[in-house]
Design a protein around this motif. Structure first.
Motif, PDB file in Angstrom:
ATOM      1  N   VAL A  87       0.851  -1.192   0.000  1.00 46.83           N
ATOM      2  CA  VAL A  87       0.000   0.000   0.000  1.00 46.83           C
ATOM      3  C   VAL A  87       0.894   1.253   0.000  1.00 46.83           C
ATOM      4  N   ARG A 130       1.113 -18.356  -0.621  1.00 52.98           N
ATOM      5  CA  ARG A 130       0.424 -17.244  -1.270  1.00 52.98           C
ATOM      6  C   ARG A 130       0.938 -15.975  -0.616  1.00 52.98           C
ATOM      7  N   TYR A 154       1.546  -9.072  -4.133  1.00 52.89           N
ATOM      8  CA  TYR A 154       0.490  -9.453  -3.204  1.00 52.89           C
ATOM      9  C   TYR A 154      -0.500 -10.422  -3.847  1.00 52.89           C
ATOM     10  N   ASN A 155      -0.788 -11.504  -3.145  1.00 51.80           N
ATOM     11  CA  ASN A 155      -1.799 -12.498  -3.528  1.00 51.80           C
ATOM     12  C   ASN A 155      -1.329 -13.485  -4.592  1.00 51.80           C
ATOM     13  N   MET A 179      -8.501 -10.965   3.992  1.00 51.59           N
ATOM     14  CA  MET A 179      -8.409 -11.020   2.544  1.00 51.59           C
ATOM     15  C   MET A 179      -9.100 -12.257   1.978  1.00 51.59           C
ATOM     16  N   ASP A 180      -8.977 -13.383   2.684  1.00 50.45           N
ATOM     17  CA  ASP A 180      -9.632 -14.603   2.206  1.00 50.45           C
ATOM     18  C   ASP A 180     -11.155 -14.472   2.308  1.00 50.45           C
ATOM     19  N   ASN A 210     -12.625  -8.966  -3.383  1.00 50.15           N
ATOM     20  CA  ASN A 210     -11.227  -8.526  -3.390  1.00 50.15           C
ATOM     21  C   ASN A 210     -10.906  -7.699  -4.629  1.00 50.15           C
ATOM     22  N   ASP A 228      -5.978  -6.467  -5.851  1.00 50.98           N
ATOM     23  CA  ASP A 228      -6.850  -6.993  -4.785  1.00 50.98           C
ATOM     24  C   ASP A 228      -6.844  -6.135  -3.534  1.00 50.98           C
ATOM     25  N   LEU A 229      -6.329  -4.906  -3.635  1.00 51.88           N
ATOM     26  CA  LEU A 229      -6.288  -4.038  -2.468  1.00 51.88           C
ATOM     27  C   LEU A 229      -7.405  -3.009  -2.558  1.00 51.88           C
TER      28      LEU A 229
END
Lengths: 153, 153, 153, 153
Positions: free
Chosen positions: A27, B18, B80-81, D44-45, D53, D61-62
């Motif tokens: 972020v 992940r 991320y992810n 997040m999940d 997401n 996904d943020l």
């Protein structure tokens, strides 16, 4: 949520950290979980300042205790390379536990970055809560003075 | 720098991670130091897969040993992810040490993200190097087969 | 593995970290991956010391570049609250990359804790390698002097 | 401190993590700050499970938002290699914020390890709080049903 004093005079001790790249996230700001490490630095430096980090023959400066509660409120983001001042106090001592309060400011701008608390329960080797030792309590009481909240006896 | 095989057939085991937000940094990608944790997951899962994580009465799955060398080469960024596949092998066993090789791929794109190694020395309780136990060596030898490099006796 | 000089005179800069609880692991010592953060502190402090952290209008002190290789050799364990001195040099500059060498000592005992390197490739905004800027190279050359290895032109 | 439901039926979603060595500390248990990463995985999940997401064209996904409060209560220690189940719910949606509640159990023993919360404020690009989008709110409302606390309108 507890109320954390905004009056810096209430915090008898402060220390500093500088934000590392590893503590930021995608972020672009400090990951919220990194503040746990900062609070922990504040806690340990506070105890070392009072000579309590070796209390009772602590193994490697680790006083026997279990963290039972942790809260943080985030007020403004911190970023890579920012120097943060951590103001620290012990605000409460109960029979078996004590609670740190923290307030973190951006050193350059004086903006409040975060505040929060850590509550620790004193433990014996069987991981059972036992009273905070009198000698420990006395040092805190002398340092914190009238600011310290204690349960009535 | 060691040479790490690009032939995935050479890696007899794989596992996955992940990418978490805490593992990224303000550059927007995975912090380079986070790969140490990924390699460690690969190492531990490899050993668990062979039933070696409890070898010799390991305390909490921690086999006695000291990491003496760690290297990583970064090929493409992870974000991320992203799901990353960690290919793992033990490529060498010496008298007192053994070396893991890792290759990490982005699961979705198959792009190579990183490769690297970890070298561990077997230790006694006085933290002195001692020979890798025969029973441990045998399990690795059977699993890795002819791919395993060993010093001539 | 590269050879890292044992002569501290070869390292023109040093900085310090104190081991935090979050950087240790259940083995009781500093987690091997935590050294990446320490090296990164060493890298950034070195650049800041030469005024290079804002080089070319760096965004938040982050010079455009990609870490392509990282290696660490672990010599003796570090533990909670140990103060570690990080000796830092840039040992090589190639056409598009430069390489830091680090040596970390326990400040109290002078024991060598770890040494290692980080290699960074200069990047344009498309993430393609480009030559290390002349002005950056000149500052490093002046600071490192004859210790700096450069490819023949 | 908020009250977190002990009735697992109140948590409509769960996910898992396995404790990594890097997440433990020299006390021998999971460092208290590591739970922030676990809660973040849970958050997040949960959102990914509802297809949120990528809400509103989220970058990587943020979803745009700022964590403003985080609290954790620690009930029993977790150790290396323990598998932890993270039970997740959104317990409250206000005008501009929403709050996750978490309960973490040791999967093998069913012991409660920790519970806690994260409160996130929806932000525009100028980092000013704005109302939680109706479409987001609707998905949460349908998933959480009558368990969801909302302010009276």
């Amino acid at each position: 949520m507890k109320e954390f004093s905004d009056d810096l005079v209430d915090y008898g001790f402060s220390t500093e950290v500088r934000v590392r790249l590893s503590e930021t996230d995608a972020v672009g700001i400090v990951f919220f979980g990194s503040f746990a490490s900062y609070f922990d630095v504040g806690r340990m430096d506070y105890l070392a300042n009072l000579g309590l980090n070796r209390f009772g023959g602590a193994v490697r400066d680790l006083i026997p205790g279990a963290i039972v509660a942790h809260e943080t409120r985030f007020k403004s983001p911190a970023r890579y390379n920012d120097v943060l001042t951590i103001f620290v106090r012990i605000a409460e001592i109960g029979t078996t536990s004590y609670t740190f309060h923290f307030k973190m400011l951006n050193k350059a701008s004086s903006a409040v970055v975060a505040d929060g608390s850590l509550t620790i329960v004193w433990m014996n080797l069987e991981q059972e809560p036992i009273p905070v030792p009198v000698a420990f309590r006395e040092v805190i009481r002398q340092f914190e003075g009238r600011r310290l909240r204690e349960p009535r006896q």
